[in-house]
Every structure is written in structure tokens, then in C-alpha cells.
Design an enzyme around this catalytic site. Structure first.
Site, PDB file in Angstrom:
ATOM      1  N   GLY A 198      64.066 101.260  31.603  1.00 40.88           N
ATOM      2  CA  GLY A 198      64.402 101.567  32.988  1.00 40.88           C
ATOM      3  C   GLY A 198      65.689 102.323  33.190  1.00 40.88           C
ATOM      4  O   GLY A 198      66.097 102.533  34.332  1.00 40.88           O
ATOM      5  N   GLU A 418      73.250  73.654  46.276  1.00 38.20           N
ATOM      6  CA  GLU A 418      73.764  75.016  46.444  1.00 38.20           C
ATOM      7  C   GLU A 418      75.193  75.015  46.977  1.00 38.20           C
ATOM      8  O   GLU A 418      76.004  75.874  46.602  1.00 38.20           O
ATOM      9  CB  GLU A 418      72.847  75.810  47.373  1.00 38.20           C
ATOM     10  CG  GLU A 418      71.408  75.941  46.903  1.00 38.20           C
ATOM     11  CD  GLU A 418      71.296  76.541  45.510  1.00 38.20           C
ATOM     12  OE1 GLU A 418      72.193  77.321  45.115  1.00 38.20           O
ATOM     13  OE2 GLU A 418      70.333  76.216  44.799  1.00 38.20           O
TER      14      GLU A 418
END
Length: 642
Positions: A198, A418
Site C-alpha cells: 500500500g 475506557e
């Protein structure tokens, strides 16, 4: 397309007719008559046992009154001769067929053979006319781009300026060879493009085809090799013969590792054909005939498995490295791929470039395309920053899964998980700024924390330790608030263990074991992957490695625990905000960290936490360490809750 359909339809019709004819020829439906002698036939006629009779040239066909079909040979006898022999036709229906050649029966007999032969003739000559692969095994399958070269130029390639400069010289040499030859410069025989998937190797080759103005042959490495022995070498010879007839020119071999792997690495005879093909490439690139102006351009993401003879000077003289772009390169690539797309005035490509550290050119192209799809789906006329930010999350973590049903208890655990990542990352000095926290499921994760990653090339031990503490912040927050563990930190723990192990065995960052590496990675080149580790240390050192890894992880856990314990009110505040809004990012997230923290009242753990506005507690940051040297690291994926 329509003419091809008609041609194929004609072939199918001919094949169907031939099949039916062959079936009817070899499997007749009518029953064969019983053969009898002529005297027996005459006796049946005299006994009035015959119902119908047909006199042919050399055969007498009889249908008895009981329905039995019989035949008798009458070669060299006519109707008069039969009557003289006593054939009684009184009361019998009979037919005398005229003598002569029966063209109908002859044509019917040969029709299957004619159809089958015609079908073979049609397939053979049409296939040869179309240069079908079945009749051209040894011919090269390279595509030639002469006048109608690809429209891609160097202006369409961004983020690889050094590589473009290297290849500009090749193009200049082909355009004005006299300038270089007057100084005694020799044309480079080959250029090898090396880089992760890529990063634009094939795109750069297409740009060379668009810039050079000379014939350009393009082929993939896998197109050389077939199951037939000698086909690959024959195709290589044919390709270079075509190139020599069109000099000066360029040959581009994409994914050359498919045919250029280290010789002698095969397990059986199936690899002999590939090695013969490689030998022919080596000979053509630098054999006795070196007076041709043919440049071989090749691309690979596995230079470590290529044969040394292929990499020596005189074959591939130059190796052009295409790495993942830095922040300036990512900005330029985003600008190229957003060209022609309607962007809102609020779109800031520099901010997007900061949030996409580690992305390749293909990733960035996909990012812009995903943003355009999202904007179209929402009925917008322009692409806004919101779509571009969300497309980053889609590329890294997958699409949102808002339909996933999550219980309030698990939602609360996810929020604290989180919040633990975010609070530890915010306070530690070597972690980049936070960009986003969310508890909306995306991909396989129930939530994630996004951290802006900078380009790092010399990471330090203190940076690794802070990263470990951030990874363990989610699990530590769960234990601190709920006094319980879940499987949500599985990925975090795996990443932390791997990083700590690398610190000890690869980076020499252990105080106890010193600056040395442990383990020799073994790789079988014909498989192209690492399959084992050769231990160059004993069991005692192995135990010491385990102790050091455990020590590093435990130290990081204690750092996370201390930070979260000292700033527990802020942890509760962030988690409560997450439960209410599900996503925090940008200025709102920054304002939340700068906001004073209300002291919560005690409450049962399983119920939502109220946040009364009473006494405030400030966040207590960990003392900052001395600034470290610049630390470029590969992009780290956002911390997730599996």
C-alpha cells in the site's frame, strides 16, 4: 460484448447438435430386424405369413403378420429372379425401392463425424486467431503500453519525494541518454522498489510509464510460472526479445518475489520450474549480451527472501525504499486523493494527517473514499470533517455497531475501562494527546480510546513504560471501581505482554539482563514467514526473561493503579459523562479534563453514579520527566475493549 455472446452461443449450438447426432448414431432407437435365409423367406410367403415386404437393392425386408421384423439377403437378385424362386406376393403389400446410390443414408452416416471435425476445426483456428493461451504457453503475457500509456504521472504520486527523485534520473536517462553517456555513465540495469503493502510501488511504476515516453512492458511475477516445465523460462526469453526489439524500453515485474525467491529452498520438484525461470531472468538481465537499453523495474514487499544473485549490482543496481509516509507525506497524499472532491471549509488535512500515523498511501485513499461514501449516504453535498474523522475509525476499528444490545452493567464497565485508559494517558508525560473516547461498539470492540500518534523513530524505555501503563489502565480501572475482572482487557494484556517481551529480548532494555538480545528468529524462505525461534540461551536465562517481563508489567500496573487511585473522582466523572453521551472528543474532551471534579457520594457499585456538585478535587498529575529525545514509533492501534 454482444458479438462475444453470439460467438459463444454459436459454439454451444454446434456442440449440442454434434452431441445429439453422435448419440443417435451410436445408440439407435429402432430394433434391428432378425436375419433369416432367403429360402425361409420364400417359405413364409408361400405359407401366407407375410404382411408387408420391401425389396431393396441387396436386402429383403419382411414384416410378418405377428409383427416380427425380418431381413434376408438377396444380393445379385432382382424382382423377377425372386418370383422364379417361388416368392408369393399374393395378398402381400410390397414395395420395390429403385436401385442407385443412397446419398441420404451416406450423409446421415457421416454427419456426426463431419460435425465433430468441424467443431475441432472451428475451436482450433479461432483460438489461434485470438492468440488463446492454450496455444501460446511459451509466449510472454506482458502488456505493452506504447502510445496509449497510463495517464498517471509523478504529479499524482505524493509522500515519496526521495523515491521520485531516484526514478526521475531513470526517466531522464531514457529521454536524453547522450547527456549521461558523454560522462561515461552506464544505464542502470534494474531498479527494485521495496516497501510495505500500500505504499505506492505499483502506482510509482505506472507514473514512470506515463513519464518516460518509451515502450513499457508490465507483467506480474506469477504470470511466468506454469505447471509445464520450461514455460516460465520461455516466457522470460520472449519478453526480453520483445523488449530488445523496442529499445530503449522499461520492463516492470510486479511482485517479483513470486519467481525470484532464494534458490534451493524448495521441498520438491515443483520448485524446479520456478528456479529455471529465475535463472533465465538472471541471464537476461546480466549475461553476455549487455549492450541493450532495457531497464527492469521490479516491486516487492519481501526483499529478504529474494535470491542474492538477483540483488547484486549489474542486475538490480538501485533499491528504492518506499516507507509509510510521515506527517508531511500524509498531508500531501490526502491532498492528492481529495482533489476533485467537494470538501467543506472546516476540513483540516493537517489535523487528519496527525491522526493517521502509520497509515499507508492506500489506507489514506481508502479513508477519503469512505468519507465520500458516508457523506453521500447522509445526503450531504460536501464532505465534512465529521465524515473524515469517522472514516478513520472505520478504517482502524471497523464500522459502528449501534444495534448491538449491551446491558447497563456492561455499559458501565466499558465506560470505566475506557476512562481508565484515557486518564492514565492524559497524566503520563510520554503519551500523545487524546483525541477521542467512545463506548459505542465498533468492529469487535465494545469501546476504544484514540490517541494522536506522532511519527517516532527512536522510542525510549520511558515511553514504552508509559505505554504499558496506559494499556493496563483499563483493567486497573475495572478492579478499582468494581473489585472484579472481565475479559475486556484481553487485547490490552496481549499487547502489553508482547511489548514487555520485546523490551527484554529485542531492545536490551532490562536492567538485570543487560544490553543483549535473546533468540535467533528462524525463517523458511519458501514459506515466506517466521515459524520458529532458535534459542541461544539456557533454561536459567529463560526463567530470568520471564521474571523481567513480569516485573516490567507489574511496575506498569502499579503506575496505572497509583494514578487512578489518586484521581478516582476524575475517573468517576469521565465515566459518568461517557455513560450519558457515549462519545467524548475534541474540545469537549479537553474541557472535561480541565474541569474541576465534584466529590461523589457513596453508592452501590451496580447502580449509576450520581455526581453531586459539592467539594472539588483537582487532578494530581505524575511529575513530568526530563524531555526525551524524539521517538518515532510505528502507529499504535487505539486501546480497545474486546
Amino acid at each position: 460484448m454482444k458479438s462475444s455472446w453470439k460467438r459463444n452461443g454459436l459454439i454451444y449450438i454446434v456442440m449440442l447438435v454434434a452431441g445429439i447426432a453422435l448419440f443417435s448414431y451410436f445408440l439407435p432407437t429402432s430394433k434391428e430386424p432378425i436375419s433369416i435365409g432367403l429360402d425361409e423367406a420364400v417359405a413364409m410367403s408361400q405359407n401366407n405369413e407375410v404382411a408387408n415386404l420391401v425389396i431393396d437393392d441387396d436386402e429383403l425386408l419382411i414384416t410378418a403378420k405377428d409383427g416380427t421384423e425380418l431381413k434376408a439377403s438377396i444380393q445379385y437378385l432382382n424382382f423377377v429372379d425372386l418370383q422364379e424362386l417361388g416368392l408369393n406376393l399374393e395378398g402381400v403389400e410390397y414395395e420395390i425401392k429403385p436401385s442407385g446410390f443412397d446419398w441420404g443414408n451416406l450423409l446421415l452416416g457421416f454427419l456426426p463425424l463431419l460435425l465433430f471435425g468441424g467443431l475441432l476445426f472451428f475451436i482450433f483456428f479461432r483460438a489461434r486467431g485470438a492468440n488463446n493461451q492454450a496455444f501460446s504457453f511459451g509466449r510472454s503475457r506482458a502488456r505493452l503500453f506504447p502510445a496509449n500509456r497510463p495517464s498517471v504521472t509523478f504529479d499524482d504520486v505524493a509522500g515519496v519525494d526521495e523515491a521520485k527523485q531516484e526514478l526521475h534520473e531513470v526517466v531522464d536517462f531514457l529521454k536524453s541518454r547522450e547527456k549521461f553517456q558523454s560522462l561515461g555513465a552506464r544505464i542502470p540495469r534494474g531498479v527494485l522498489l521495496i516497501g510495505p503493502p500500500g505504499t505506492g510501488k505499483t502506482l510509482l511504476a505506472r507514473a514512470i510509464a506515463g513519464e518516460a515516453g518509451v515502450p513499457f512492458f508490465s507483467i506480474s511475477g506469477s504470470e511466468f510460472v506454469e505447471m509445464f516445465v520450461g514455460v516460465g523460462a520461455s516466457r522470460v526469453r520472449d519478453l526480453f526479445d520483445q523488449a530488445k526489439r523496442n529499445t530503449p524500453c522499461i520492463i516492470f515485474i510486479d511482485e517479483i518475489d513470486a519467481v525470484g525467491r532464494h534458490r534451493g529452498a524448495g521441498l520438491g520438484g515443483s520448485h524446479d520450474e520456478r528456479e529455471q525461470t529465475l535463472n533465465q531472468i538472471l541471464t537476461e538481465m546480466d549475461g553476455f549480451d549487455t549492450n541493450t537499453s532495457v531497464i527492469v523495474l521490479a516491486a516487492t514487499n519481501r526483499p529478504d527472501i529474494l535470491d542474492p544473485a538477483l540483488l547484486r549490482p549489474g542486475r538490480f543496481d538501485r533499491r528504492v525504499i518506499l516507507d509509510r509516509p510521515d506527517i508531511n507525506g500524509r498531508t500531501a497524499i490526502l491532498r492528492v486523493h481529495s482533489n476533485g472532491k467537494p470538501l467543506d471549509e472546516s476540513v483540516n488535512l493537517e489535523v487528519l494527517a496527525k491522526g493517521t500515523a502509520g497509515f499507508s498511501g492506500a489506507d489514506l485513499a481508502n479513508l477519503v473514499n469512505e468519507a465520500a461514501i458516508l457523506a453521500a449516504r447522509r445526503g450531504k453535498k460536501v464532505i465534512e470533517m465529521q465524515e473524515l474523522e469517522e472514516s478513520i475509525d472505520r478504517v482502524t476499528a471497523g464500522p459502528e455497531r449501534k444495534s448491538r444490545r449491551i446491558s447497563p452493567k456492561e455499559k458501565e464497565i466499558t465506560a470505566y475501562h475506557e476512562a481508565g485508559h484515557a486518564l492514565v494517558a492524559r497524566i503520563l508525560p510520554n503519551i500523545e494527546p487524546l483525541r477521542k473516547i467512545t463506548i459505542i461498539p465498533r468492529g469487535m470492540a465494545l469501546g476504544y480510546t484514540k490517541i494522536l500518534s506522532e511519527d517516532k523513530y527512536l522510542p525510549t524505555r520511558s515511553q514504552f513504560k508509559d505505554e504499558l501503563a496506559t494499556l493496563l489502565g483499563g483493567r486497573t480501572a475495572e478492579e478499582l471501581i468494581f473489585n472484579e475482572m472481565t475479559i475486556g482487557a484481553t487485547d490490552d494484556i496481549a499487547r502489553a505482554t508482547k511489548l514487555a517481551h520485546k523490551m527484554v529480548t529485542d531492545y536490551g532494555m532490562s536492567d538485570r539482563l543487560g544490553p543483549r538480545t535473546f533468540g535467533d528468529k528462524q525463517e523458511l524462505v519458501f514459506l515466506g514467514r517466521e515459524i520458529s525461534e532458535q534459542r541461544d540461551y539456557g533454561d536459567k536465562i529463560a526463567n530470568e526473561i520471564d521474571k523481567e517481563v513480569n516485573k516490567i508489567i507489574e511496575e506498569a500496573r502499579k503506575v496505572a493503579e497509583r494514578i487512578l487511585t489518586e484521581n478516582k473522582p476524575k475517573l468517576i466523572q469521565i465515566a459518568a459523562k461517557l455513560i450519558a453521551q457515549e462519545t467524548l472528543e475534541g474540545e469537549e474532551l479537553e474541557a472535561l479534563f480541565n474541569q474541576t471534579t465534584p466529590k461523589p457520594t457513596p453508592r452501590p457499585i451496580s447502580k449509576p453514579m450520581p455526581i453531586p456538585a459539592e467539594a472539588t478535587v483537582e487532578v494530581k498529575p505524575v511529575p513530568k520527566q526530563a524531555p526525551a529525545i524524539p521517538q518515532p514509533l510505528p502507529k499504535q492501534a487505539p486501546a480497545t475493549l474486546d
